[in-house]
Design a protein around this motif. Structure first.
Motif, short mmCIF file in Angstrom:
data_model
loop_
_atom_site.label_atom_id
_atom_site.label_comp_id
_atom_site.label_asym_id
_atom_site.label_seq_id
_atom_site.Cartn_x
_atom_site.Cartn_y
_atom_site.Cartn_z
N ILE A 56 24.59 -26.06 18.33
CA ILE A 56 25.74 -26.97 18.40
C ILE A 56 26.84 -26.41 17.50
CG2 ILE A 56 26.52 -29.30 17.80
CD1 ILE A 56 23.62 -30.17 18.51
N CYS A 57 28.07 -26.37 18.03
CA CYS A 57 29.12 -25.65 17.30
C CYS A 57 29.74 -26.52 16.22
CB CYS A 57 30.19 -25.17 18.29
SG CYS A 57 31.24 -26.49 18.85
N TYR A 58 30.49 -25.86 15.33
CA TYR A 58 31.14 -26.55 14.20
C TYR A 58 32.05 -27.68 14.69
CZ TYR A 58 35.71 -24.76 15.32
OH TYR A 58 36.90 -24.55 15.98
N ALA A 59 32.73 -27.47 15.83
CA ALA A 59 33.71 -28.45 16.30
C ALA A 59 33.01 -29.73 16.76
CB ALA A 59 34.54 -27.86 17.43
N THR A 60 31.90 -29.55 17.47
CA THR A 60 31.12 -30.71 17.93
C THR A 60 30.60 -31.48 16.72
OG1 THR A 60 30.50 -29.52 19.94
CG2 THR A 60 29.11 -31.37 19.31
N GLN A 61 30.04 -30.73 15.79
CA GLN A 61 29.49 -31.36 14.56
C GLN A 61 30.59 -32.12 13.82
OE1 GLN A 61 26.23 -30.27 12.45
NE2 GLN A 61 26.82 -32.25 11.59
N ASN A 62 31.75 -31.48 13.61
CA ASN A 62 32.82 -32.11 12.83
C ASN A 62 33.35 -33.37 13.49
OD1 ASN A 62 32.64 -30.09 10.96
ND2 ASN A 62 34.44 -28.95 11.68
N ARG A 63 33.47 -33.34 14.85
CA ARG A 63 34.01 -34.51 15.54
C ARG A 63 33.02 -35.67 15.51
NH1 ARG A 63 36.29 -30.44 16.12
NH2 ARG A 63 38.47 -30.06 16.71
N GLN A 64 31.73 -35.35 15.58
CA GLN A 64 30.72 -36.43 15.48
C GLN A 64 30.68 -36.99 14.05
OE1 GLN A 64 26.95 -35.18 17.29
NE2 GLN A 64 28.06 -34.46 19.09
N ASP A 65 30.80 -36.10 13.07
CA ASP A 65 30.83 -36.58 11.67
C ASP A 65 32.03 -37.50 11.45
OD1 ASP A 65 28.59 -35.09 11.15
OD2 ASP A 65 29.63 -33.49 10.06
N ALA A 66 33.18 -37.12 12.03
CA ALA A 66 34.40 -37.92 11.85
C ALA A 66 34.24 -39.30 12.49
CB ALA A 66 35.60 -37.18 12.43
N VAL A 67 33.54 -39.36 13.62
CA VAL A 67 33.30 -40.67 14.26
C VAL A 67 32.40 -41.54 13.38
CG1 VAL A 67 32.02 -41.74 16.16
CG2 VAL A 67 33.76 -40.05 16.65
N LYS A 68 31.44 -40.90 12.72
CA LYS A 68 30.56 -41.68 11.83
C LYS A 68 31.37 -42.29 10.68
CE LYS A 68 26.41 -39.12 12.98
NZ LYS A 68 25.40 -38.13 12.58
N VAL A 69 32.35 -41.55 10.19
CA VAL A 69 33.22 -42.09 9.13
C VAL A 69 34.01 -43.29 9.68
CG1 VAL A 69 35.22 -41.58 7.63
CG2 VAL A 69 33.41 -39.86 7.94
N LEU A 70 34.55 -43.12 10.90
CA LEU A 70 35.30 -44.22 11.52
C LEU A 70 34.42 -45.44 11.73
CD1 LEU A 70 37.42 -42.80 14.51
CD2 LEU A 70 38.21 -43.44 12.23
N ALA A 71 33.18 -45.19 12.16
CA ALA A 71 32.28 -46.30 12.52
C ALA A 71 31.98 -47.18 11.31
CB ALA A 71 30.99 -45.75 13.12
N ASN A 72 32.11 -46.60 10.11
CA ASN A 72 31.84 -47.40 8.91
C ASN A 72 32.96 -48.38 8.60
OD1 ASN A 72 29.26 -46.57 8.14
ND2 ASN A 72 30.09 -44.63 7.36
N LYS A 73 34.12 -48.22 9.27
CA LYS A 73 35.20 -49.16 8.95
C LYS A 73 35.82 -49.84 10.17
CE LYS A 73 37.74 -44.98 7.76
NZ LYS A 73 38.09 -44.19 6.61
#
Ligand code: SF4
Length: 315
Positions: free
Chosen positions: A197-214
């Motif tokens: 899984i590439c860096y871009a996929t990982q980063n975009r999923q990580d960013a969604v997890k940050v969003l999901a917390n708020k």
């Protein structure tokens, strides 16, 4: 209830592979003129495709649709070796827009295949990237796994040496669960240390997890055939936050937002930023007092090399 806050994912939109692929088509138009043939959607986004079509690009699936001696661009998702062979035999000029991170998976696929070991390829059947990568693997050694049920039905001897490869745009969490299950079944599992899984996929999923917390809702902009965009919706839902995908801002029923206080917006790796700008404008028009938040992207200065056929054209 009225909308109070709009949070934009810190990392979203074009990845380096998509920027490169779009540049390659742009530069090929400049260098070779139109009509320009591109095999498969250069990236999975309808706005990008329509824009190129309006400029004289013809998207084809079969090389038989390209006249002899013409130029053909191969899409970012990767292409099987037999298609390169066919293009060479037809005297077509290939401009290869395969993302280098997909090419890396192709090389590993070839290495495993040459060693003669069974290869489990985790990904979505029918997706262009999976079709391309499969082409580098001896068909007798290839086993495609899409979900846990596929692992149960694998008929490889459990003591065999087994290599694992993955599509670059999968869910990080689901893939790690599948690899965990595979390790339980095949003690001699060989992985490259981490899934593909590439860096871009990982980063975009990580960013969604940050969003999901708020956020109470996350809107994902992306086309329905975009694997990484669909994974963003899943990531949000797995975090317990309602989410849906839209291809264009015009598709959003703005009154839907009236039931939420805090929403998030993100986009897949092939989505142009002007679509996000249009969506934000639409939300602001409907909810003028909404406060907008965005942190800096964590992706900086990632640039992939251009293929030699158009490298001289980069400004
Ligand atoms: S999503 Fe990843 S693999 Fe696909 S084009 Fe972008 S950087 Fe390359």
């Amino acid at each position: 209830m009225s909308l109070k806050e709009l949070h934009l994912a810190h990392t979203q939109g074009f990845c380096a592979g998509v920027v490169n692929a779009i540049d390659i088509v742009d530069l090929s138009i400049q260098k070779f003129g139109t009509p320009l043939y591109v095999r498969h959607a250069i990236v999975h986004n309808t706005s990008v495709i329509k824009d190129f079509e309006s400029r004289g690009v013809i998207f084809i699936e079969n090389l038989s649709d390209v006249p002899n001696d013409q130029v053909v661009v191969f899409s970012a998702h990767g292409t099987a070796p037999n298609v390169y062979e066919e293009a060479k035999q037809r005297n077509l000029t290939i401009v290869d827009a395969t993302c280098p991170l997909v090419t890396k998976v192709h090389r590993q696929a070839r290495r495993y295949s040459e060693r003669g070991i069974h290869i489990i390829l985790i990904g979505h059947r029918g997706h262009q990237e999976l079709i391309g990568t499969s082409g580098y693997i001896d068909a007798a050694l290839l086993h495609v796994v899409e979900d846990a049920n596929d692992i149960d039905s694998l008929s490889i001897p459990t003591d065999a040496e087994v290599g694992v490869l993955t599509q670059t745009t999968l869910s990080v969490d689901d893939t790690s669960d599948l690899i965990h299950k595979l390790r339980g079944k095949f003690p001699n599992l060989v992985t490259g240390g981490k899934e593909d899984i590439c860096y871009a996929t990982q980063n975009r999923q990580d960013a969604v997890k940050v969003l999901a917390n708020k956020c109470d809702l996350i809107i994902v902009v992306g086309s329905s055939n975009s694997s990484n965009s669909n994974r963003l919706v899943e990531t949000s839902k797995l975090m317990g936050v309602d989410s849906f995908i839209i291809d264009l801002p015009e598709e959003l029923d703005i009154t839907q937002l009236d039931q939420f206080r805090v929403i998030g917006v993100t986009s897949g790796a092939s989505v142009p930023s002007y679509l996000i700008d249009r969506l934000v404008q639409k939300i602001k028009l409907h909810s003028p007092s909404v406060r907008i938040f965005q942190e800096d992207t964590i992706e900086k200065n990632i640039l992939f090399p251009l293929p030699k056929e158009v490298a001289d054209m980069r400004p």
